[in-house]
Scaffold this motif. Structure first.
Motif, mmCIF file in Angstrom:
data_model
loop_
_atom_site.group_PDB
_atom_site.id
_atom_site.type_symbol
_atom_site.label_atom_id
_atom_site.label_comp_id
_atom_site.label_asym_id
_atom_site.label_seq_id
_atom_site.Cartn_x
_atom_site.Cartn_y
_atom_site.Cartn_z
ATOM 1 N N LEU A 1 5.884 0.994 -9.437
ATOM 2 C CA LEU A 1 6.582 -0.084 -9.611
ATOM 3 C C LEU A 1 6.389 -1.584 -8.348
ATOM 4 O O LEU A 1 6.965 -2.081 -8.847
ATOM 5 C CB LEU A 1 6.994 1.126 -8.430
ATOM 6 N N VAL A 2 5.003 -1.553 -8.057
ATOM 7 C CA VAL A 2 5.012 -3.096 -7.068
ATOM 8 C C VAL A 2 4.484 -4.238 -8.109
ATOM 9 O O VAL A 2 5.060 -4.874 -8.841
ATOM 10 C CB VAL A 2 3.865 -2.971 -6.618
ATOM 11 N N ALA A 3 4.121 -3.563 -9.856
ATOM 12 C CA ALA A 3 4.415 -4.410 -10.708
ATOM 13 C C ALA A 3 5.417 -4.320 -11.853
ATOM 14 O O ALA A 3 5.524 -5.812 -11.971
ATOM 15 C CB ALA A 3 3.177 -3.509 -12.297
ATOM 16 N N GLU A 4 5.980 -4.146 -11.551
ATOM 17 C CA GLU A 4 7.510 -3.953 -12.406
ATOM 18 C C GLU A 4 8.154 -5.448 -11.434
ATOM 19 O O GLU A 4 8.646 -5.595 -11.799
ATOM 20 C CB GLU A 4 8.569 -2.935 -12.730
ATOM 21 N N LEU A 5 7.725 -5.156 -9.668
ATOM 22 C CA LEU A 5 8.727 -5.185 -9.405
ATOM 23 C C LEU A 5 8.082 -7.458 -9.087
ATOM 24 O O LEU A 5 9.369 -8.767 -9.290
ATOM 25 C CB LEU A 5 8.551 -5.167 -7.925
ATOM 26 N N SER B 1 -2.207 11.203 -5.010
ATOM 27 C CA SER B 1 -2.475 10.384 -6.392
ATOM 28 C C SER B 1 -0.769 10.169 -7.205
ATOM 29 O O SER B 1 -1.067 9.444 -7.248
ATOM 30 C CB SER B 1 -3.129 11.494 -6.947
ATOM 31 N N LYS B 2 0.034 10.660 -6.798
ATOM 32 C CA LYS B 2 1.676 10.406 -7.133
ATOM 33 C C LYS B 2 2.041 9.419 -6.126
ATOM 34 O O LYS B 2 2.128 8.617 -7.268
ATOM 35 C CB LYS B 2 1.881 12.498 -7.450
ATOM 36 N N GLN B 3 1.755 9.381 -4.765
ATOM 37 C CA GLN B 3 2.453 8.319 -3.926
ATOM 38 C C GLN B 3 1.249 7.062 -5.381
ATOM 39 O O GLN B 3 2.235 6.287 -5.543
ATOM 40 C CB GLN B 3 1.717 8.487 -3.059
ATOM 41 N N LYS B 4 0.238 7.330 -4.898
ATOM 42 C CA LYS B 4 -0.276 5.643 -5.562
ATOM 43 C C LYS B 4 -0.524 5.576 -6.584
ATOM 44 O O LYS B 4 -0.268 4.474 -7.282
ATOM 45 C CB LYS B 4 -2.178 5.758 -5.617
ATOM 46 N N SER B 5 0.044 6.444 -7.785
ATOM 47 C CA SER B 5 0.673 5.763 -9.296
ATOM 48 C C SER B 5 1.709 5.444 -8.942
ATOM 49 O O SER B 5 2.270 4.657 -9.447
ATOM 50 C CB SER B 5 0.435 7.462 -9.964
ATOM 51 N N GLN B 6 2.708 6.471 -8.510
ATOM 52 C CA GLN B 6 4.289 5.510 -8.519
ATOM 53 C C GLN B 6 4.397 3.666 -7.912
ATOM 54 O O GLN B 6 4.882 3.259 -8.258
ATOM 55 C CB GLN B 6 4.877 6.251 -7.934
ATOM 56 N N ALA B 7 3.791 3.901 -6.212
ATOM 57 C CA ALA B 7 3.304 2.730 -6.252
ATOM 58 C C ALA B 7 2.577 1.587 -7.186
ATOM 59 O O ALA B 7 3.246 0.566 -6.952
ATOM 60 C CB ALA B 7 2.706 2.842 -4.943
ATOM 61 N N LEU C 1 -5.095 -2.092 -7.499
ATOM 62 C CA LEU C 1 -5.616 -2.136 -6.135
ATOM 63 C C LEU C 1 -5.186 -1.027 -5.373
ATOM 64 O O LEU C 1 -5.523 -0.363 -4.868
ATOM 65 C CB LEU C 1 -5.617 -3.533 -5.359
ATOM 66 N N ILE C 2 -3.284 -1.074 -5.656
ATOM 67 C CA ILE C 2 -3.273 0.304 -5.333
ATOM 68 C C ILE C 2 -3.459 1.330 -5.373
ATOM 69 O O ILE C 2 -2.998 2.287 -4.122
ATOM 70 C CB ILE C 2 -1.177 0.245 -4.877
ATOM 71 N N GLN D 1 1.048 -1.046 0.075
ATOM 72 C CA GLN D 1 0.109 0.145 0.027
ATOM 73 C C GLN D 1 0.509 1.167 -0.137
ATOM 74 O O GLN D 1 0.504 2.132 -0.500
ATOM 75 C CB GLN D 1 -0.908 -0.197 0.969
ATOM 76 N N HIS D 2 2.098 1.515 1.380
ATOM 77 C CA HIS D 2 2.824 2.710 0.575
ATOM 78 C C HIS D 2 4.249 2.331 0.077
ATOM 79 O O HIS D 2 5.093 2.820 0.434
ATOM 80 C CB HIS D 2 3.140 2.781 2.172
ATOM 81 N N PHE D 3 4.139 1.235 -0.808
ATOM 82 C CA PHE D 3 5.499 1.196 -1.304
ATOM 83 C C PHE D 3 5.906 2.680 -1.574
ATOM 84 O O PHE D 3 6.120 3.107 -1.922
ATOM 85 C CB PHE D 3 5.243 0.390 -2.731
#
Length: 210
Positions: free
Chosen positions: A105-109, A96-102, A130-131, A72-74
């Motif tokens: 990045l998680v999808a890539e990870l 909004s920026k936080q949610k988009s970046q997280a 979901l994130i 959630q807070h990646f």
């Protein structure tokens, strides 16, 4: 809380994904002291709290929901709140920026070649959605994630937040009303069962009474 629930075990590749998420959380330079006095990276502790409350809110949570809650807070520390104006519009832009970046990045990870067998594209994309809390008003799993985030706020962060000198009682009550409005009935039931401080209970009572 009267009953402690356990989440279903994750399939191997999702467990590997969760371990990669936690390894990233462990890089958070901010640490917090646990109940045993041992310092833990802040975001790793937050992620564990998310998993704990997910088990209470949705004991049969799917693997993708478990990963989304854990992330959630990646890497949130990489975009400090102070990089945006300290206003309501500034906060919304930062969030909004936080949610988009997280999500990205998680999808890539989760596409890491170290994960075997690989996590399907559809599931990686679902975790990211979901994130980002897409379709919050119509997606049950997104609402569950929102409930869990609100529960962690009340359980783990509220007392510290409330003690900040720049936040007066009226502001706190306003925040509590907004938090309550975000939650489902099930989430609210769990919140009312929490072992909160007397001050937190007093403020929640005022928020719900008005």
């Amino acid at each position: 809380m009267t009953t402690t629930h356990q989440l279903p075990p994750l399939p191997a590749q999702y467990r590997q994904g969760l371990d990669l998420i936690d390894a990233a959380h462990a890089q958070d330079p901010k640490t917090v002291a646990g109940p045993d006095g041992v310092s833990t990276p802040n975001e790793l502790q937050y992620a564990r709290k998310m998993t704990k409350w997910l088990a209470q809110r949705s004991p049969t949570a799917s693997p993708v929901l478990q990963l989304a809650c854990r992330a959630q807070h990646f890497r949130r520390w990489e975009i400090p709140r102070s990089t945006y104006p300290m206003t309501r519009p500034g906060y919304l832009t930062w969030r909004s920026k936080q949610k988009s970046q997280a999500g990205n990045l998680v999808a890539e990870l989760l596409a890491s070649p170290s994960i075997s067998p690989e996590i399907p594209d559809a599931d990686r994309n679902r975790v990211a959605a979901l994130i980002r809390k897409e379709n919050l008003n119509s997606d049950e799993e997104t609402q569950i994630l929102e409930d869990v985030a609100c529960l962690v706020f009340l359980d783990d962060q509220f007392d510290d937040f409330e003690s900040k000198s720049e936040i007066d009682e009226d502001k706190i009550i306003s925040i509590l009303r907004k938090t309550w409005a975000k939650m489902s009935e099930k989430g609210r039931e769990l919140a009312l069962e929490m072992d909160l401080s007397d001050r937190a209970k007093e403020l929640i009572g005022k928020a719900l009474a008005s």
